[in-house]
Enzyme design. Structure first.
Site, mmCIF file in Angstrom:
data_model
loop_
_atom_site.group_PDB
_atom_site.id
_atom_site.type_symbol
_atom_site.label_atom_id
_atom_site.label_comp_id
_atom_site.label_asym_id
_atom_site.label_seq_id
_atom_site.Cartn_x
_atom_site.Cartn_y
_atom_site.Cartn_z
ATOM 1 N N GLU A 10 -0.188 -1.207 24.156
ATOM 2 C CA GLU A 10 0.450 0.100 24.045
ATOM 3 C C GLU A 10 -0.321 1.122 24.884
ATOM 4 O O GLU A 10 -1.550 1.084 24.909
ATOM 5 C CB GLU A 10 0.504 0.551 22.582
ATOM 6 C CG GLU A 10 1.361 -0.350 21.694
ATOM 7 C CD GLU A 10 1.486 0.176 20.269
ATOM 8 O OE1 GLU A 10 0.997 1.293 19.985
ATOM 9 O OE2 GLU A 10 2.072 -0.521 19.430
ATOM 10 N N ARG A 58 -2.515 -8.850 -1.305
ATOM 11 C CA ARG A 58 -3.775 -9.248 -1.939
ATOM 12 C C ARG A 58 -3.668 -9.008 -3.446
ATOM 13 O O ARG A 58 -2.794 -8.287 -3.914
ATOM 14 C CB ARG A 58 -4.946 -8.475 -1.335
ATOM 15 C CG ARG A 58 -4.856 -6.973 -1.426
ATOM 16 C CD ARG A 58 -5.913 -6.317 -0.549
ATOM 17 N NE ARG A 58 -5.796 -4.866 -0.554
ATOM 18 C CZ ARG A 58 -6.477 -4.069 -1.370
ATOM 19 N NH1 ARG A 58 -7.337 -4.585 -2.238
ATOM 20 N NH2 ARG A 58 -6.323 -2.757 -1.327
ATOM 21 N N HIS A 72 6.396 2.813 19.008
ATOM 22 C CA HIS A 72 5.371 3.217 18.034
ATOM 23 C C HIS A 72 5.552 4.679 17.614
ATOM 24 O O HIS A 72 4.678 5.525 17.787
ATOM 25 C CB HIS A 72 3.964 3.005 18.590
ATOM 26 C CG HIS A 72 2.949 2.824 17.493
ATOM 27 N ND1 HIS A 72 1.739 2.174 17.686
ATOM 28 C CD2 HIS A 72 2.947 3.205 16.182
ATOM 29 C CE1 HIS A 72 1.053 2.167 16.549
ATOM 30 N NE2 HIS A 72 1.772 2.792 15.626
ATOM 31 N N THR A 101 6.409 -2.372 11.380
ATOM 32 C CA THR A 101 6.040 -0.996 11.747
ATOM 33 C C THR A 101 4.549 -0.778 11.507
ATOM 34 O O THR A 101 4.098 0.358 11.453
ATOM 35 C CB THR A 101 6.860 0.027 10.935
ATOM 36 O OG1 THR A 101 6.696 -0.240 9.530
ATOM 37 C CG2 THR A 101 8.334 -0.039 11.290
ATOM 38 N N GLY A 104 0.828 -1.197 0.000
ATOM 39 C CA GLY A 104 0.000 0.000 0.000
ATOM 40 C C GLY A 104 0.861 1.245 0.000
ATOM 41 O O GLY A 104 1.986 1.241 -0.499
ATOM 42 N N ARG A 105 0.332 2.327 0.583
ATOM 43 C CA ARG A 105 1.023 3.623 0.555
ATOM 44 C C ARG A 105 2.421 3.554 1.147
ATOM 45 O O ARG A 105 3.384 4.053 0.573
ATOM 46 C CB ARG A 105 0.208 4.662 1.324
ATOM 47 C CG ARG A 105 -1.150 4.992 0.750
ATOM 48 C CD ARG A 105 -1.878 6.009 1.633
ATOM 49 N NE ARG A 105 -1.898 5.610 3.031
ATOM 50 C CZ ARG A 105 -1.166 6.160 3.986
ATOM 51 N NH1 ARG A 105 -0.336 7.149 3.693
ATOM 52 N NH2 ARG A 105 -1.246 5.739 5.230
ATOM 53 N N ILE A 106 2.546 2.938 2.318
ATOM 54 C CA ILE A 106 3.836 2.909 2.994
ATOM 55 C C ILE A 106 4.796 1.976 2.280
ATOM 56 O O ILE A 106 5.968 2.309 2.048
ATOM 57 C CB ILE A 106 3.661 2.494 4.465
ATOM 58 C CG1 ILE A 106 2.800 3.536 5.203
ATOM 59 C CG2 ILE A 106 5.009 2.334 5.154
ATOM 60 C CD1 ILE A 106 2.414 3.132 6.607
ATOM 61 N N ARG A 117 1.235 -3.204 12.724
ATOM 62 C CA ARG A 117 0.473 -3.495 13.932
ATOM 63 C C ARG A 117 0.934 -4.825 14.500
ATOM 64 O O ARG A 117 1.156 -5.794 13.755
ATOM 65 C CB ARG A 117 -1.037 -3.548 13.645
ATOM 66 C CG ARG A 117 -1.674 -2.224 13.261
ATOM 67 C CD ARG A 117 -1.660 -1.220 14.404
ATOM 68 N NE ARG A 117 -2.330 0.023 14.071
ATOM 69 C CZ ARG A 117 -1.756 1.073 13.490
ATOM 70 N NH1 ARG A 117 -0.470 0.998 13.152
ATOM 71 N NH2 ARG A 117 -2.436 2.166 13.236
#
Length: 331
Positions: A265, A175, A285, A234, A153-155, A236
Site C-alpha cells: 500500500e 482467541r 484502505h 477490512t 474485538g472493537r470492530i 490487514r
C-alpha cells in the site's frame, strides 16, 4: 516545535477542527507518499515531532538514526511500522493512543458496505449500465445467512450488532478471551476455526496483524468455504497466506471476496491480480477514512503533541525512554 505530518493524501488534516490544537507550532503537511529513506531523511531533517497516519509509512532504525532533531512520534492505534527499540535507544518518545475504549464505527460501516456491494454485485451492475447494458447478473440476499467473524474485538462487536438489522445469525471464532466475550454478548461461538469457515456464508476477518496472526488464514481455510460464500477483509492483508486468496477465488472457494487492504500500500498497480477478478470488490484502505473518524483520530494525536511540549508525555509506549529523553533543542 517543528511538526511534520506524513501521507495526508488529500490535504485533509488542515481542514479538521482539531488542527487548531497545533496553533503556535510550525507544521508541515506532506500530501505524497514516500518510503525512500534518503528522501525521508532529507525532508524530516529538522523535524522535532513526527505525526503518522496509521501505518502508511515505515519508520525504521536506518531512518531514525538520521533524524537528530526528532523528539516525538505521535500517532493512534498499533505501531508495527515503527522501530520502537531504536526510538528508545535514541531518546525518542513514541506516543500512541490505542483507543481501546472506543468502537470503530467507520470500519464496521465499510465492512457492511463491502458485504452488500459484493453480494448484490453493485460495482458490476454499475459497470454494466455505464457500458450501455442493463442487468448483468443475479445477486444474493443476506437475510437468514450466517456471518462468521474471525476475531471479536472493537470492530467485530459493532459488525455483529449491525448483523441484527440484516437478520443474519452471527458465528464467532477468536482467541479464548474473545470467545468468552462473544458468548457473554449472546453470540454463537464456533467449535473450531474449521467450523467457522465451513458454516459462514459471509466470513469477515477482524484480527490485529502480529507475528502470531500473520498468514493465519490459509489456503486450507478457503477450501472449506462454499462456492456461494463471501470472504471480507477490512483488517490487514498480511493475515492471509500470500497468494492464497487469489488462488482460492480462481478455483471458486469462496465464490466472492471484498477487500480494503493489500500486501503493498498504496496499491498503484492496476494489473494486480485482485483487481482483475470479476468476483472481487476492492477499496483502497478507506475503512477509517471518514471526516468524523479523523476528527477523533487526530484530536488524540495532537493532544499527545501538546502534552509532550508541556513536558508531560502521554500514552507513551516505550516507557524506558523517559529515563534518557533527548534534550530540548535550543530556542
Amino acid at each position: 516545535m517543528r511538526v511534520s505530518i506524513l501521507d495526508d493524501y488529500f490535504d485533509t488534516v488542515r481542514s479538521l477542527d482539531c488542527f487548531a490544537t497545533l496553533d503556535g507550532h510550525e507544521v508541515t503537511v506532506w500530501n505524497d507518499h514516500v518510503q525512500d529513506t534518503d528522501a525521508l531523511a532529507e525532508r524530516l531533517a529538522d523535524t522535532e515531532v513526527l505525526v503518522l497516519i496509521r501505518e502508511r509509512t515505515t519508520i525504521g532504525a536506518d531512518l531514525l538514526d538520521r533524524l537528530p532533531s526528532l523528539r516525538l512520534i505521535s500517532q493512534r492505534s498499533v505501531f508495527p511500522h515503527i522501530d520502537v527499540e531504536a526510538c528508545t535507544r535514541l531518546g525518542i518518545v513514541v506516543s500512541s493512543d490505542l483507543h481501546q475504549g472506543s468502537p470503530s464505527v467507520a470500519t464496521a460501516e465499510l465492512t457492511w458496505g463491502l458485504v452488500v456491494a459484493a453480494m448484490r454485485r453493485i460495482p458490476q451492475q454499475m459497470a454494466s449500465l455505464r457500458a450501455g447494458r442493463w442487468q448483468e447478473s443475479v445477486g444474493h440476499t443476506l437475510g437468514g445467512k450466517t456471518i462468521g467473524l474471525f476475531g471479536y474485538g472493537r470492530i467485530a462487536e459493532v459488525v455483529a450488532g449491525y448483523a441484527t438489522v440484516f437478520d443474519m445469525p452471527v458465528l464467532v471464532w477468536a482467541r479464548e478471551e474473545s470467545r468468552h466475550k462473544a458468548a457473554s454478548d449472546g453470540r454463537e461461538v464456533a467449535a473450531s476455526k474449521e467450523e467457522l469457515f465451513e458454516r459462514s456464508d459471509v466470513l469477515s476477518v477482524h484480527l490485529r496483524l502480529v507475528p502470531a496472526t500473520r498468514g493465519i488464514v490459509t489456503a486450507g481455510d478457503f477450501g472449506r468455504m462454499q462456492p456461494s460464500s463471501l470472504f471480507v477483509n477490512t483488517s490487514r492483508a498480511g493475515l492471509v497466506e500470500p497468494g492464497a486468496l487469489v488462488d482460492a477465488l480462481r478455483t471458486g472457494r469462496p465464490g466472492m471476496a471484498a477487500v480494503d487492504v493489500f500486501d503493498e500500500e498504496p496499491l498503484r498497480d492496476a494489473s494486480d491480480p485482485l483487481l482483475q477478478l470479476d468476483n472481487v470488490v476492492c477499496t483502497p484502505h478507506i475503512g477509517y477514512v471518514t471526516r468524523d473518524e479523523w476528527e477523533l483520530h487526530f484530536r488524540d494525536i495532537f493532544d499527545q503533541v501538546i502534552a509532550y511540549a508541556a513536558g508531560s508525555p502521554t500514552n507513551v509506549v516505550n516507557a524506558d525512554v523517559l529515563e534518557h529523553l533527548r534534550p530540548p533543542l535550543p530556542a
